[in-house]
Design a protein around this motif. Structure first.
Motif, PDB file in Angstrom:
ATOM      1  N   VAL A 184      -4.650   2.285   2.618  1.00  0.00           N
ATOM      2  CA  VAL A 184      -5.822   1.430   2.781  1.00  0.00           C
ATOM      3  C   VAL A 184      -6.216   1.494   4.252  1.00  0.00           C
TER       4      VAL A 184
ATOM      5  N   THR B 125       2.194  -4.338   1.724  1.00  0.00           N
ATOM      6  CA  THR B 125       2.210  -2.997   2.303  1.00  0.00           C
ATOM      7  C   THR B 125       3.586  -2.723   2.878  1.00  0.00           C
TER       8      THR B 125
ATOM      9  N   THR C 279       0.761   1.722   0.797  1.00  0.00           N
ATOM     10  CA  THR C 279       1.154   0.823  -0.277  1.00  0.00           C
ATOM     11  C   THR C 279       1.047   1.552  -1.617  1.00  0.00           C
TER      12      THR C 279
ATOM     13  N   LYS D 225      -0.835   1.861  -5.462  1.00  0.00           N
ATOM     14  CA  LYS D 225      -2.145   1.600  -6.061  1.00  0.00           C
ATOM     15  C   LYS D 225      -2.172   0.183  -6.650  1.00  0.00           C
TER      16      LYS D 225
ATOM     17  N   SER E 174      -2.780  -2.397  -4.010  1.00  0.00           N
ATOM     18  CA  SER E 174      -3.955  -2.240  -3.155  1.00  0.00           C
ATOM     19  C   SER E 174      -4.995  -3.340  -3.364  1.00  0.00           C
TER      20      SER E 174
ATOM     21  N   LYS F 149      -6.186  -5.966  -0.479  1.00  0.00           N
ATOM     22  CA  LYS F 149      -7.580  -6.102  -0.046  1.00  0.00           C
ATOM     23  C   LYS F 149      -8.047  -7.559  -0.129  1.00  0.00           C
TER      24      LYS F 149
ATOM     25  N   VAL G 183      -9.849   2.766   0.251  1.00  0.00           N
ATOM     26  CA  VAL G 183      -8.558   3.174  -0.300  1.00  0.00           C
ATOM     27  C   VAL G 183      -8.563   4.686  -0.509  1.00  0.00           C
TER      28      VAL G 183
END
Length: 105
Positions: A8, A31, A62, A64, A67, A71, A87
């Motif tokens: 990210v 992360t 990190t 998927k 993610s 965020k 990403v």
């Protein structure tokens, strides 16, 4: 090929904020790692004005799966009204390193 790991990409107004946010996201296990690259020059339009600023880039490694929560949390703690959050899939990597990311989360 199914993507399991991602990076990210985001920017911050300064290194101190980037470090602060990175420590929060690592502490919350969203992360595994954050790489900070200070003093990147950015040129962009904001509110119809051409802007130039120095920023700090942060690359979060990190999964998927993590993610989206990363965020969402980043939006809560970031000082920008609309933070850059992009990403990128990690298509391949050292198996031991990718295992470390998985175990760190």
């Amino acid at each position: 090929m199914e993507i399991e790991f991602v990076t990210v990409y985001t920017t911050f107004p300064n290194k101190e904020e980037a470090k602060h946010c990175a420590k929060i996201l690592i502490g919350e296990r969203l992360t595994a790692c954050a790489n900070l690259i200070d003093k990147m020059e950015s040129i962009y339009v904001w509110n119809d004005t051409l802007e130039e600023s120095m920023e700090t880039v942060c690359l979060f490694k990190t999964t998927k799966e993590k993610s989206e929560p990363l965020k969402q949390r980043l939006k809560e703690i970031h000082s920008y009204e609309i933070p850059c959050m992009v990403v990128w899939p990690i298509l391949s990597g050292d198996k031991d390193y990718l295992d470390w990311i998985r175990k760190s989360l």
